[in-house]
Each structure stands twice: as C-alpha cells, then as structure tokens.
Design a protein around this motif. Structure first.
Motif, PDB file in Angstrom:
ATOM      1  N   ALA A 288      40.010  34.672  29.919  1.00  0.00           N
ATOM      2  CA  ALA A 288      39.791  34.858  31.352  1.00  0.00           C
ATOM      3  C   ALA A 288      38.482  35.586  31.617  1.00  0.00           C
ATOM      4  O   ALA A 288      37.700  35.196  32.500  1.00  0.00           O
ATOM      5  CB  ALA A 288      40.962  35.630  31.959  1.00  0.00           C
ATOM      6  N   VAL A 289      38.219  36.658  30.864  1.00  0.00           N
ATOM      7  CA  VAL A 289      36.993  37.430  31.072  1.00  0.00           C
ATOM      8  C   VAL A 289      35.769  36.595  30.708  1.00  0.00           C
ATOM      9  O   VAL A 289      34.762  36.598  31.430  1.00  0.00           O
ATOM     10  CB  VAL A 289      37.053  38.736  30.258  1.00  0.00           C
ATOM     11  N   CYS A 290      35.843  35.871  29.596  1.00  0.00           N
ATOM     12  CA  CYS A 290      34.743  34.982  29.233  1.00  0.00           C
ATOM     13  C   CYS A 290      34.542  33.906  30.302  1.00  0.00           C
ATOM     14  O   CYS A 290      33.400  33.588  30.671  1.00  0.00           O
ATOM     15  CB  CYS A 290      35.015  34.336  27.879  1.00  0.00           C
ATOM     16  N   GLY A 291      35.634  33.361  30.817  1.00  0.00           N
ATOM     17  CA  GLY A 291      35.520  32.352  31.869  1.00  0.00           C
ATOM     18  C   GLY A 291      34.846  32.892  33.110  1.00  0.00           C
ATOM     19  O   GLY A 291      34.031  32.203  33.744  1.00  0.00           O
ATOM     20  N   ASN A 292      35.176  34.126  33.497  1.00  0.00           N
ATOM     21  CA  ASN A 292      34.480  34.757  34.618  1.00  0.00           C
ATOM     22  C   ASN A 292      32.981  34.824  34.353  1.00  0.00           C
ATOM     23  O   ASN A 292      32.156  34.553  35.241  1.00  0.00           O
ATOM     24  CB  ASN A 292      34.989  36.179  34.840  1.00  0.00           C
ATOM     25  N   LEU A 293      32.620  35.199  33.113  1.00  0.00           N
ATOM     26  CA  LEU A 293      31.203  35.371  32.770  1.00  0.00           C
ATOM     27  C   LEU A 293      30.460  34.036  32.736  1.00  0.00           C
ATOM     28  O   LEU A 293      29.373  33.907  33.319  1.00  0.00           O
ATOM     29  CB  LEU A 293      31.069  36.076  31.419  1.00  0.00           C
ATOM     30  N   VAL A 294      31.016  33.036  32.058  1.00  0.00           N
ATOM     31  CA  VAL A 294      30.299  31.764  31.979  1.00  0.00           C
ATOM     32  C   VAL A 294      30.261  31.072  33.338  1.00  0.00           C
ATOM     33  O   VAL A 294      29.270  30.406  33.676  1.00  0.00           O
ATOM     34  CB  VAL A 294      30.894  30.824  30.900  1.00  0.00           C
ATOM     35  N   GLY A 295      31.318  31.250  34.138  1.00  0.00           N
ATOM     36  CA  GLY A 295      31.295  30.677  35.479  1.00  0.00           C
ATOM     37  C   GLY A 295      30.232  31.317  36.340  1.00  0.00           C
ATOM     38  O   GLY A 295      29.531  30.633  37.105  1.00  0.00           O
TER      39      GLY A 295
ATOM     40  N   PRO B  95      46.771  58.288  31.851  1.00  0.00           N
ATOM     41  CA  PRO B  95      45.472  58.815  31.416  1.00  0.00           C
ATOM     42  C   PRO B  95      45.072  58.456  30.000  1.00  0.00           C
ATOM     43  O   PRO B  95      43.895  58.581  29.645  1.00  0.00           O
ATOM     44  CB  PRO B  95      45.642  60.335  31.567  1.00  0.00           C
ATOM     45  N   HIS B  96      46.012  57.998  29.188  1.00  0.00           N
ATOM     46  CA  HIS B  96      45.679  57.645  27.804  1.00  0.00           C
ATOM     47  C   HIS B  96      45.580  56.135  27.596  1.00  0.00           C
ATOM     48  O   HIS B  96      45.380  55.689  26.459  1.00  0.00           O
ATOM     49  CB  HIS B  96      46.720  58.230  26.848  1.00  0.00           C
ATOM     50  N   SER B  97      45.715  55.360  28.661  1.00  0.00           N
ATOM     51  CA  SER B  97      45.734  53.910  28.525  1.00  0.00           C
ATOM     52  C   SER B  97      44.360  53.312  28.786  1.00  0.00           C
ATOM     53  O   SER B  97      43.731  53.588  29.814  1.00  0.00           O
ATOM     54  CB  SER B  97      46.745  53.293  29.491  1.00  0.00           C
ATOM     55  N   LYS B  98      43.909  52.481  27.856  1.00  0.00           N
ATOM     56  CA  LYS B  98      42.661  51.739  28.050  1.00  0.00           C
ATOM     57  C   LYS B  98      42.887  50.261  27.733  1.00  0.00           C
ATOM     58  O   LYS B  98      42.022  49.586  27.164  1.00  0.00           O
ATOM     59  CB  LYS B  98      41.537  52.313  27.190  1.00  0.00           C
ATOM     60  N   GLY B  99      44.031  49.744  28.125  1.00  0.00           N
ATOM     61  CA  GLY B  99      44.325  48.331  27.909  1.00  0.00           C
ATOM     62  C   GLY B  99      43.378  47.433  28.677  1.00  0.00           C
ATOM     63  O   GLY B  99      42.728  47.837  29.654  1.00  0.00           O
ATOM     64  N   CYS B 100      43.328  46.169  28.258  1.00  0.00           N
ATOM     65  CA  CYS B 100      42.373  45.233  28.843  1.00  0.00           C
ATOM     66  C   CYS B 100      42.724  44.820  30.267  1.00  0.00           C
ATOM     67  O   CYS B 100      41.965  44.094  30.908  1.00  0.00           O
ATOM     68  CB  CYS B 100      42.241  44.001  27.962  1.00  0.00           C
ATOM     69  N   GLY B 101      43.859  45.299  30.781  1.00  0.00           N
ATOM     70  CA  GLY B 101      44.228  44.985  32.159  1.00  0.00           C
ATOM     71  C   GLY B 101      43.243  45.487  33.193  1.00  0.00           C
ATOM     72  O   GLY B 101      43.231  45.008  34.328  1.00  0.00           O
ATOM     73  N   THR B 102      42.396  46.440  32.824  1.00  0.00           N
ATOM     74  CA  THR B 102      41.365  46.888  33.764  1.00  0.00           C
ATOM     75  C   THR B 102      40.256  45.861  33.905  1.00  0.00           C
ATOM     76  O   THR B 102      39.713  45.656  34.998  1.00  0.00           O
ATOM     77  CB  THR B 102      40.735  48.206  33.287  1.00  0.00           C
ATOM     78  N   VAL B 103      39.907  45.229  32.780  1.00  0.00           N
ATOM     79  CA  VAL B 103      38.761  44.324  32.765  1.00  0.00           C
ATOM     80  C   VAL B 103      39.128  42.958  33.337  1.00  0.00           C
ATOM     81  O   VAL B 103      38.400  42.395  34.167  1.00  0.00           O
ATOM     82  CB  VAL B 103      38.225  44.174  31.323  1.00  0.00           C
ATOM     83  N   MET B 104      40.265  42.422  32.930  1.00  0.00           N
ATOM     84  CA  MET B 104      40.583  41.022  33.229  1.00  0.00           C
ATOM     85  C   MET B 104      40.747  40.748  34.714  1.00  0.00           C
ATOM     86  O   MET B 104      40.718  39.594  35.136  1.00  0.00           O
ATOM     87  CB  MET B 104      41.844  40.588  32.461  1.00  0.00           C
ATOM     88  N   ARG B 105      40.868  41.781  35.547  1.00  0.00           N
ATOM     89  CA  ARG B 105      41.093  41.577  36.985  1.00  0.00           C
ATOM     90  C   ARG B 105      39.887  41.964  37.838  1.00  0.00           C
ATOM     91  O   ARG B 105      39.948  41.867  39.075  1.00  0.00           O
ATOM     92  CB  ARG B 105      42.293  42.421  37.422  1.00  0.00           C
ATOM     93  N   SER B 106      38.777  42.399  37.233  1.00  0.00           N
ATOM     94  CA  SER B 106      37.718  43.085  37.985  1.00  0.00           C
ATOM     95  C   SER B 106      36.525  42.227  38.356  1.00  0.00           C
ATOM     96  O   SER B 106      35.561  42.741  38.929  1.00  0.00           O
ATOM     97  CB  SER B 106      37.236  44.309  37.185  1.00  0.00           C
ATOM     98  N   ALA B 107      36.526  40.931  38.079  1.00  0.00           N
ATOM     99  CA  ALA B 107      35.385  40.089  38.430  1.00  0.00           C
ATOM    100  C   ALA B 107      35.028  40.129  39.915  1.00  0.00           C
ATOM    101  O   ALA B 107      33.839  40.115  40.260  1.00  0.00           O
ATOM    102  CB  ALA B 107      35.645  38.654  37.991  1.00  0.00           C
ATOM    103  N   PRO B 108      36.013  40.172  40.850  1.00  0.00           N
ATOM    104  CA  PRO B 108      35.626  40.129  42.267  1.00  0.00           C
ATOM    105  C   PRO B 108      34.654  41.207  42.707  1.00  0.00           C
ATOM    106  O   PRO B 108      33.854  40.984  43.630  1.00  0.00           O
ATOM    107  CB  PRO B 108      36.974  40.253  42.996  1.00  0.00           C
ATOM    108  N   PHE B 109      34.673  42.370  42.067  1.00  0.00           N
ATOM    109  CA  PHE B 109      33.738  43.425  42.460  1.00  0.00           C
ATOM    110  C   PHE B 109      32.294  43.006  42.218  1.00  0.00           C
ATOM    111  O   PHE B 109      31.383  43.522  42.875  1.00  0.00           O
ATOM    112  CB  PHE B 109      34.045  44.720  41.696  1.00  0.00           C
ATOM    113  N   GLY B 110      32.078  42.084  41.288  1.00  0.00           N
ATOM    114  CA  GLY B 110      30.731  41.594  41.026  1.00  0.00           C
ATOM    115  C   GLY B 110      30.355  40.367  41.818  1.00  0.00           C
ATOM    116  O   GLY B 110      29.269  39.814  41.618  1.00  0.00           O
TER     117      GLY B 110
END
Length: 370
Positions: free
Chosen positions: A313-320, A162-177
C-alpha cells in the motif's frame, strides 16, 4: 475553464497515489502472513504478479480503509477551520478514526442519518465494513481513547500507545501529502495524527517523512531527489535516527544490488513503521530504471516474508504519486474494491485544497464541519 497541463498532471498524481495504494494493498493482502518460500511455492518463482482473478473486486484492507478516513478527517478539519469553526485538524481526523472503528465492530450501515461524529458519507459504503486484520494499536488507540488527546512535541513519546511504532502510522498517511500543504505542514499534520494511535517517536516520524515524500513526488520531484530531500528534512529532528537509517538503508540497497525479494528483505520486514517506509522506498527506487517501473515496484513491495499488504500500500501511494494514475496497470486499477470512492476522495482533495472554498458545490455536502 480549461484545466492546464500542470493541473491535469497533478490531478493524475493525486488520483494515482490513492489508487496505487489500494492496488498495492490488494496485491499484498492474500500473502500478508506468508513467508517468501510459501509465496513462491504457491505462485511460482516470481511470486505474486497480479491481482486475484474472479468475478468480485480485489479486496483491500484496513490500510486503504484508514487512508480514506484520514482523507475525510483532513478535509473536514479544514472545512471547519475555513468555515470559522474551532478545533484542530487532528481533532477532526480523530473523529474520522472513530468512524473507522465503528466499521470494524458493527455490520453493514443503516441508511438512517447518524449523529456526529458517526456521520459522513464514508459510513454508507458497505465495503468499508470488512474487517481484514486491522492493527492492534490502531484499534486500541481509538477504542481506549475516545476523547481527543493533544499530541506530544516531536521527539517525545506520545500520550497513546507510547511504545508502539507499528506500520499503521505510515500506511494511512498519504492524504497529508496530497493537499497542497507544503512539505513542512504535510509532515507536521501526519506526525500529529499518527500520535492518535501510536506514541513511539519513530512511529510518528516515519509517518511524517512519508507524507512529506508523497508531497514531493506529487508535485513532480524525481524519486531519488525526493527521498534525499526528505532525509535532509528530518535528519536533525529529535529521535529521527531510526527513520533516517531506514531510508538510508533503502537507498544503499537500491544502489548496490539488482531488484529482488532478497534485497527487499535486507531493508526489513515491514511490521514496524520505519521498515515499512524503507521497504516501500527501496521498491520505488530499485525500479526506476526498469521498463515498467510501476509494475516492478509494486511486485517487489509484496513478494517478501513481511507485511506484504502494508508495504504494498505504501509503495503504491509512492509510485502513484510519482507516475500518476495513467501509469498504473489498468487491469489492476479497474479491479480493486472501492475504486469509485477512492477517485471521489482524490477529486474532493483537489477541489477543496485547490479552491480553499469549504462550500464549493463540487464537494456535494459530503463533508460537514467537524
């Protein structure tokens, strides 16, 4: 039936989002734990400008691995639902993350069929068994909670880490979009599935914002407008302040200064979710007026003292998603590890969510229900 220009363009963006994420991941992985001055000492004043050379594919990390398993879980969840089975998409994604966890603790796959939930075609891909600095919360969230736990309401700490907000949530979530779900459902599913490993509201809200932003870019919204619409979507949600501030900072820095590594670091270092998202968004926006916005954004996203592979990785998802696979440097997309599998998943997303037919022959039986 001939594919329309609109459908062809959307296919290019979905493929671009997954390939671009892997390219950014591979660009940043060799320098993930280095300071900016160390990167410049090793690679020159411009830092990393291309993928490592050599006879072997450029390595990807847990960022790309988990993105593939997220897509597999998303597809299997909808296959189960549309086939009349029970359970939620987040339960199916939880099963996919259990399969990913297996790859981090055992050797190359056995050719023999494995029982549910340790089944599926991704487990037969040897490159996914490489362990390359996976996030602690991702590992503990799945290993210590092998039974699915329902996510909390938005704004409240989730049940796991409950106290973790590491970037592991973001870097894997492109497929939902990338599943034609619309920005609200893309956001909601990303939020739910982020809580499978990270319970801090900022951690899961940043993932939701990222998925909604990918959805907007993939359907043709211009980058500056897409970021603005995403901020408005989440602005009034409980506990959204840190994510909104990170995105606003990215916009402000992109407006105020010339693209540079120093400007990237004004946005953050990327180890936590909202900074990772903000830095990737900064790179996307700062490069929009450049003659080669894709290459420039990707270089910006990895040349800094922070989490180079995840921001890349996140930027690559966005520019792609914004520019399509056809705009990505061919010498980069052709060199990355897992290229064929990334294209396979992209096309499977297009088939399933375009046809809404869980038995579509083009899926080849790759996604059993559950």
């Amino acid at each position: 039936m001939t594919e329309s220009a609109a459908e062809s363009g959307y296919r290019d963006r979905v493929r671009g989002a997954l390939l671009g994420g892997a390219v950014g991941d591979a660009l940043g992985w060799p320098v993930e734990f280095q300071q900016l001055h160390q990167i410049q000492e090793r690679y020159g004043p411009d830092g990393v400008t291309g993928l490592p050379g050599g006879p072997h594919p450029a390595e990807v990390t847990d960022d790309t691995q988990m993105t593939l398993f997220t897509a597999e879980g998303l597809i299997r969840g909808f296959v189960r639902g549309w086939s009349g089975g029970g359970g939620s998409v987040s339960q199916a994604v939880h099963g996919a993350y259990r399969r990913w966890l297996l790859t981090q603790y055992q050797g190359a796959p056995d050719a023999a069929p494995q029982p549910h939930p340790y089944d599926g075609w991704l487990l037969r891909q040897p490159f996914l068994y490489a362990r390359r600095a996976p996030g602690n919360a991702c590992l503990s969230g799945v290993s210590e909670h092998p039974v699915f736990e329902a996510p909390s309401m938005i704004g409240r700490p989730g049940p796991i880490n409950p106290h973790s907000k590491g970037c592991g949530t973001v870097m894997r979530s492109a497929p939902f979009g990338l599943a034609r779900l619309g920005v609200e459902q893309a956001f909601g599913l990303a939020v739910q599935c982020a809580q499978l490993t990270h319970g801090h509201p900022t951690g899961y809200l940043a993932a939701g914002a990222f998925a909604a932003l990918v959805e907007r870019l993939a359907t043709g919204t211009e980058p500056w407008a897409a970021v603005g619409e995403t901020v408005e979507q989440i602005r009034e949600l409980p506990a959204s302040k840190e994510t909104v501030q990170a995105l606003a900072r990215a916009v402000r820095v992109a407006q105020e200064s010339q693209p540079s590594a120093e400007a990237v670091e004004r946005v953050g270092l990327g180890w936590i979710a909202e900074e990772c998202l903000g830095m990737a968004v900064y790179a996307l926006l700062a490069a929009t007026l450049d003659a080669d916005p894709v290459r420039t954004a990707l270089r910006l996203s990895v040349n800094h003292s922070g989490d180079s592979d995840s921001v890349g990785a996140v930027c690559g998802n966005l520019v792609g998603a914004a520019y399509g696979a056809s705009a990505l440097p061919a010498e980069w997309t052709g060199a990355i590890e897992g290229r064929a599998e990334l294209l396979r998943v992209a096309d499977d997303l297009l088939v399933l969510f375009g046809s809404r037919d869980p038995a579509h022959p083009a899926l080849g039986g790759r996604y059993p229900a559950g």
